[in-house]
Structure formats: structure tokens, C-alpha cells
Design an enzyme around this catalytic site. Sequence first.
Site, PDB file in Angstrom:
ATOM      1  CG  ASN A  29      31.583  21.561 -23.798  1.00  0.00           C
ATOM      2  OD1 ASN A  29      31.853  20.929 -22.799  1.00  0.00           O
ATOM      3  ND2 ASN A  29      30.986  21.021 -24.843  1.00  0.00           N
ATOM      4  CG  ASP A  61      24.919  27.731 -24.848  1.00  0.00           C
ATOM      5  OD1 ASP A  61      25.804  26.859 -24.852  1.00  0.00           O
ATOM      6  OD2 ASP A  61      25.114  28.922 -25.146  1.00  0.00           O
ATOM      7  CG  ASP A 102      30.840  28.105 -29.263  1.00  0.00           C
ATOM      8  OD1 ASP A 102      30.803  27.446 -28.213  1.00  0.00           O
ATOM      9  OD2 ASP A 102      30.123  29.086 -29.482  1.00  0.00           O
TER      10      ASP A 102
HETATM   11  C1  GAL Z   1      27.334  29.448 -27.475  1.00  0.00           C
HETATM   12  C2  GAL Z   1      26.981  28.140 -28.155  1.00  0.00           C
HETATM   13  C3  GAL Z   1      26.730  28.414 -29.620  1.00  0.00           C
HETATM   14  C4  GAL Z   1      25.608  29.426 -29.749  1.00  0.00           C
HETATM   15  C5  GAL Z   1      25.923  30.676 -28.935  1.00  0.00           C
HETATM   16  C6  GAL Z   1      24.770  31.650 -28.889  1.00  0.00           C
HETATM   17  O1  GAL Z   1      27.584  29.238 -26.126  1.00  0.00           O
HETATM   18  O2  GAL Z   1      28.046  27.243 -28.021  1.00  0.00           O
HETATM   19  O3  GAL Z   1      26.412  27.218 -30.295  1.00  0.00           O
HETATM   20  O4  GAL Z   1      24.406  28.838 -29.289  1.00  0.00           O
HETATM   21  O5  GAL Z   1      26.240  30.326 -27.597  1.00  0.00           O
HETATM   22  O6  GAL Z   1      25.065  32.805 -28.161  1.00  0.00           O
END
Ligand code: GAL
Length: 420
Positions: free
Chosen positions: A208, A172, A241
Amino acid sequence: MTTHRTRRAVSAFAVTATLLSGCAAALPHDLGGTAPAIAGVAATPPMGWNSWNTFGCDIDEATIRAQADALVSSGLAAAGYRYVVVDDCWYNPTRDAQGRLTASSARFPSGMAALGAYLHARGLRFGIYAGATDRTCAQLSGTYPGATGSRGHESTDAATFASWGVDYVKYDWCSPESDTNDQRDAFVAMRDAIRATGRPMVYSINPNSGIVLPTDADATSVPGAAHDWGGVATMTRLTNDISAQWRSGNGPNGYQGVLDIAGVSASASADVRAGRWLDLDMLEIGVGTELTAAQQRSHLALWSMAGSPLIAGNDMTRMDTRTRALLATSGILAIDQDAGAPARAVSADGWTRRRQMADGSVVVSVTNPSPVAHTVTIDRAGLDAHGAATDVWTGRRLADANAPIVVTVAAGDTAVIDIG
Ligand code: GAL
């Protein structure tokens, strides 16, 4: 409620972070070629469950095991949902003396190898989250301590994951640093580290989150939609998200609703096929109360027409019968898992989509984004679809070959029609 706070905190960061100085990043010319990034995984879009949408940061081994058990006892594992992905907040906030990530001693006292063994013993596969910069997303937003991102530790972390029996790495990017070449370097480094382990792990990237595009006016799309990452990762997140809503009203820097993401997917230009999937994000089916039953059906239908991975996010231990039945709808899942190319939008508004299936048949979906029911006549000639028509949701025959196909689509719903 912690879940809510954690996720909102990240979003607030994205909005208020200081703009990066400097210049627009040159576009990457080589994002990895045409071969699948990781050999031997995900011939069809991965299906499974992820902890984030329901539990956010509040996870521990008892929770994950209970979810895994419910995945099996509900029959959803048998329907194809096999990857159990432990998202953010599973680790100790500091690395060990050898620089390795370790399982949170408080939350996962038995360790991650034991969790992997538990999942494998039930016919499931083991997924785990890691951060592509110096921090994970929860660390960036300050809701979890430490700075244990994998940048600079890729080989060590991939080897650690392989030693735990991991089958799926969610990697991520959640950072205001938004230089596309830096992103490419970070994602390629972990891809190469995964390859070097020799263990076939699905490589799931998100380029993203948390990024700050040069100005809001320029922020027409995020990197997942702007570039084809198919040679870098097994599956690439298309947008920022998802949250459990129909339309978010946000631009690309904010949370996205089902309709927002499905809208972006219609114009995505990535070359989507085996081992290189476009990930529309985790499912919000059975999560919260905002999405109507019809909108949840559209969610599954549009993700399946796009050939997206299907990663459920609901609480499997408290699933109602409607949620279970929807997630298990075999005709829709078969569309998702088909080897034919993803659907293309064929109407001016983008909500009629056509997917050519591998066996030569055609599937057409008609989504009704409006708050009132619509009756539509399918344009057989325009869609080059002349066979007998069947409603995929119900199995009901709608029309004989060449006869007019007329469907009424409820508010927020999606008709899915197999035209043989
Ligand atoms: C975001 C990601 C989510 C989740 C979250 C955890 O950046 O898009 O799907 O993984 O982090 O903190």
C-alpha cells in the site's frame, strides 16, 4: 526528529508523484489459493516489536539489542511479543560482488547473523525489512542511499535471510508503480523464494505505500483492503502507514489514524485465519503524545478484536508503567490470539463488534469515537449473547446471565465484554 522527516518525506512523495500513464490494472484472479502462504508459521497472529515507529531510519545494532533486552526484562517477551523486526535502513547501499545484500558496515558492524544469534539466545525471533521493487521506501524518498530493492534478487535475498537465521521478512511495496498484477508477481516471487529456502519465515507484506491510484476520486481503498492476499503472505497490511493519531483526515493514500484503520478493518472481506492474517499495522501505543490513554486502549482492543498481528513500536527502554501494563493486558491479548474468526461490526455505525471465540463464548466491543462519554445497553438478543458478562479490562462481573448489560464508555475508549 530524523524519524519524523523520513516518514513525512515518504508521504509527500505519495501525494506529489506523477500519475502513471495507462490503464487500470486488471484485478488478479488468483492470489494464491486457500492454504497458508508459508507452512509452519503464525498459527496465531504474530506479536513482536518493530524499529520503525520510534527510530525510523536511525537504527544500529546497539539500539536493536537494547530494545530486545528491554523486551525481555519488561516481561513483554513472556507476554508474547517475540519477533524483533529490524525495519528499513539496516543495509549497505550497494550489493556485494555476488549480488547479495549486506549489513551496513557502520550501523551493524557485527553483521546480521550475529544479531540473529543475539536475539535467538534470548528466546526472541529475528525479523528484517526488504523492498519489493528496486528500492526500499527510504531509498524511494531519498533519505537513504542506493537502490537495493529485492525485485529480481528474490532467491538470493531469501537465501541470505535464511542463512542469517531470519524468522520474519517484512516485504514492502513502496512505489508509485501500482499495477496490481505487478504487485502480485513481486509478492509471489518472494513467497516462492522463502518457501524454497525451507526455513519457516513469517512473510509480512505491505502492498500500500507510495502507490498512486489512478485518480484521487478513485482512491477509495488501497490494494491491501481491495484484495485477499491470504494465499500469498502470512500477514498483509490493510492500509497505508499508521501514525500516532486518532483520526488522520487523510484518504487511503495518506497516513492513517487508529480510527481510520479500525474503520477499514470492519468492512475488510479477506478470509482471515491461521497463517493468513490481516495486519492493521504496527502499534502506536506509547509513541508520541497525541493518543490519549483511552484511545490507546481502543487501539489494542480493536486490533485484537480483528485478530491483527500485534507489533509494538514504542521505545522499550523508556516505557512507562501504563504502556507496559496496557501492552501486557492478558485478557485482550487472549482475544487477539484466539482461533475464532475475527470480529464483525454489528451496529450501523460500525463501532459495536462481536467476536465468536473458539470456545463458543462471545466477546463484544463497544468503541466510543466521540469526545464525550456514552452509556449503552448491550443488545443481547441481537448479538445472540446471553451468558454472564465480564469486563475484560478489569475482570469485574457486569451482569448475570440474561440480565441487562449497561456500560459507560469514556471518550475514545473501548469497552470489551466477555459474554460467557
Ligand atoms: C513504509 C512502510 C513502513 C516502513 C517504511 C520504511 O513503506 O509502510 O511500515 O516500513 O516503509 O521506510
